[in-house]
Motif scaffolding. Structure first.
Motif, mmCIF file in Angstrom:
data_model
loop_
_atom_site.group_PDB
_atom_site.id
_atom_site.type_symbol
_atom_site.label_atom_id
_atom_site.label_comp_id
_atom_site.label_asym_id
_atom_site.label_seq_id
_atom_site.Cartn_x
_atom_site.Cartn_y
_atom_site.Cartn_z
ATOM 1 N N ALA A 92 0.905 -1.213 0.047
ATOM 2 C CA ALA A 92 -0.061 0.042 0.025
ATOM 3 C C ALA A 92 0.824 1.097 -0.095
ATOM 4 O O ALA A 92 0.629 2.285 -0.600
ATOM 5 C CB ALA A 92 -1.016 -0.081 1.167
ATOM 6 N N LEU A 93 1.873 1.217 0.747
ATOM 7 C CA LEU A 93 2.824 2.282 0.750
ATOM 8 C C LEU A 93 3.500 2.591 -0.443
ATOM 9 O O LEU A 93 3.530 3.832 -1.193
ATOM 10 C CB LEU A 93 3.960 1.880 1.841
ATOM 11 N N LEU A 96 1.227 4.199 -3.049
ATOM 12 C CA LEU A 96 1.110 5.617 -2.686
ATOM 13 C C LEU A 96 1.712 6.490 -3.693
ATOM 14 O O LEU A 96 1.526 7.720 -3.896
ATOM 15 C CB LEU A 96 1.081 5.986 -1.031
ATOM 16 N N PHE A 97 3.131 6.011 -3.897
ATOM 17 C CA PHE A 97 3.975 6.861 -4.826
ATOM 18 C C PHE A 97 4.241 5.996 -5.851
ATOM 19 O O PHE A 97 5.449 5.297 -5.921
ATOM 20 C CB PHE A 97 5.120 7.088 -3.868
ATOM 21 N N ALA A 110 3.937 9.442 5.366
ATOM 22 C CA ALA A 110 3.458 8.105 5.046
ATOM 23 C C ALA A 110 4.009 6.633 5.661
ATOM 24 O O ALA A 110 3.489 6.080 6.256
ATOM 25 C CB ALA A 110 3.611 7.862 3.552
#
Lengths: 211, 211
Positions: A92-93, A96-97, A110
């Motif tokens: 998921a992290l 995000l990017f 984050a």
């Protein structure tokens, strides 16, 4: 956990895309996932002492026998659960990017978020229990090292940190230690206000240090 | 703990200097101290689940009745123990730098040392247990806030940090969060080598940030 690995040999990214999976395999996978999520929630809420296979099976709506089919021991279940949710959060992290290295303040924030909330709480319970339980310690030590390495890799990538420069590796490591410390500070009280200010300041320090 | 405070009203610095203390008071004080030290050792070794008044009394060589005279409940005993040893360690940290503000690398290293070893391990067990136990939570929350404020004050003094400058307060807070995170990383494995490198790097970064 090796047993689990044998039963579930597909790398995560292939899951759900293979056309030849039987309904039975799908059901088994769904059961396993329900157990893992229930195990993390149970650890976070009741700690290690209150977390047994029976309690988790009930919470997941699965029979005790089915739970033991997936996870022969209590240690199997809870280490697999923390590992599973850690992997989910790492993915998921990264998601995000999607373009990799990004605005450092956003990345710092984050990454720190990884260490607040139920997963960190569950992992902390497992970690602390492992420090006194011989059966648990080697497995949790190994798991933490693996999860820690992966988190370090993600942080280096997203911060655009050049580890060939002296001190950069330790700068990132210290930042991750800070993130864990912030998670600890959030355990008993809602520390969000203070945390936001610390994150803003340390993001600026990292910006300077990483160049 | 208020009961304890009533029985032991002297501020710490007066202890041992009052000429009019009776041998009976001295014995009672010595018993109390043995119980507190045994309680911290017990928490560090066996965790909250394995730490009872009976186990601690045995370890301290004190009768269960005498232990309960000093500490009516389990919560009294263990919160008082973590508080006592935290105060001892704060005094020891100040004593290391009798002239106040000192070489920042030495201060950073000494502060991080507060968070490795048996006291941090004991405090962590209490902290994590408090997150699931309603009876323990308010007391540990209050204790942690108090100990945290005192540690922050010491760090500000010894680092010679000027908190009237924007960002300095958060820089010191983030450093203390990092120190706690380093303590956590030392729980399952001996992390001394990595910790030394992280401390060296962040001491240099703090030196720059604090000016």
């Amino acid at each position: 956990m090796s047993t689990t690995a044998e039963r579930d040999p597909l790398p995560r990214q292939d899951r759900g895309t293979r056309p030849d999976r039987s309904p039975k395999q799908d059901r088994s996978r769904a059961t396993r996932q329900r157990l893992l999520e229930a195990a993390v929630a149970c650890l976070a809420e009741h700690g290690w002492a209150g977390s047994t296979v029976t309690v988790v099976a009930e919470r997941a709506g699965v029979s005790r026998g089915a739970a033991q089919h997936h996870f022969p021991t209590r240690e199997d279940l809870f280490t697999a659960a923390v590992e599973y949710v850690s992997e989910e959060r790492s993915l998921a992290l990264r998601a995000l990017f999607p373009d990799g290295a990004a605005d450092r303040r956003a990345v710092v924030s984050a990454v720190v978020d990884l260490y607040t909330g139920p997963l960190f709480r569950a992992a902390l319970h497992l970690w602390v229990a492992a420090s006194n339980e011989d059966q648990l310690r080697p497995r949790v030590t190994e798991l933490e090292a693996r999860v820690g390495r992966e988190t370090h890799r993600i942080a280096v990538d997203l911060l655009g940190a050049d580890e060939s420069r002296p001190g950069v590796r330790e700068t990132v490591q210290g930042f991750l230690d800070m993130a864990r410390g912030l998670g600890l500070a959030n355990l008993l009280t809602d520390d969000a206000g203070r945390r936001r200010r610390v994150v803003a300041q340390w993001a600026a320090l990292l910006e300077e240090a990483l160049g």
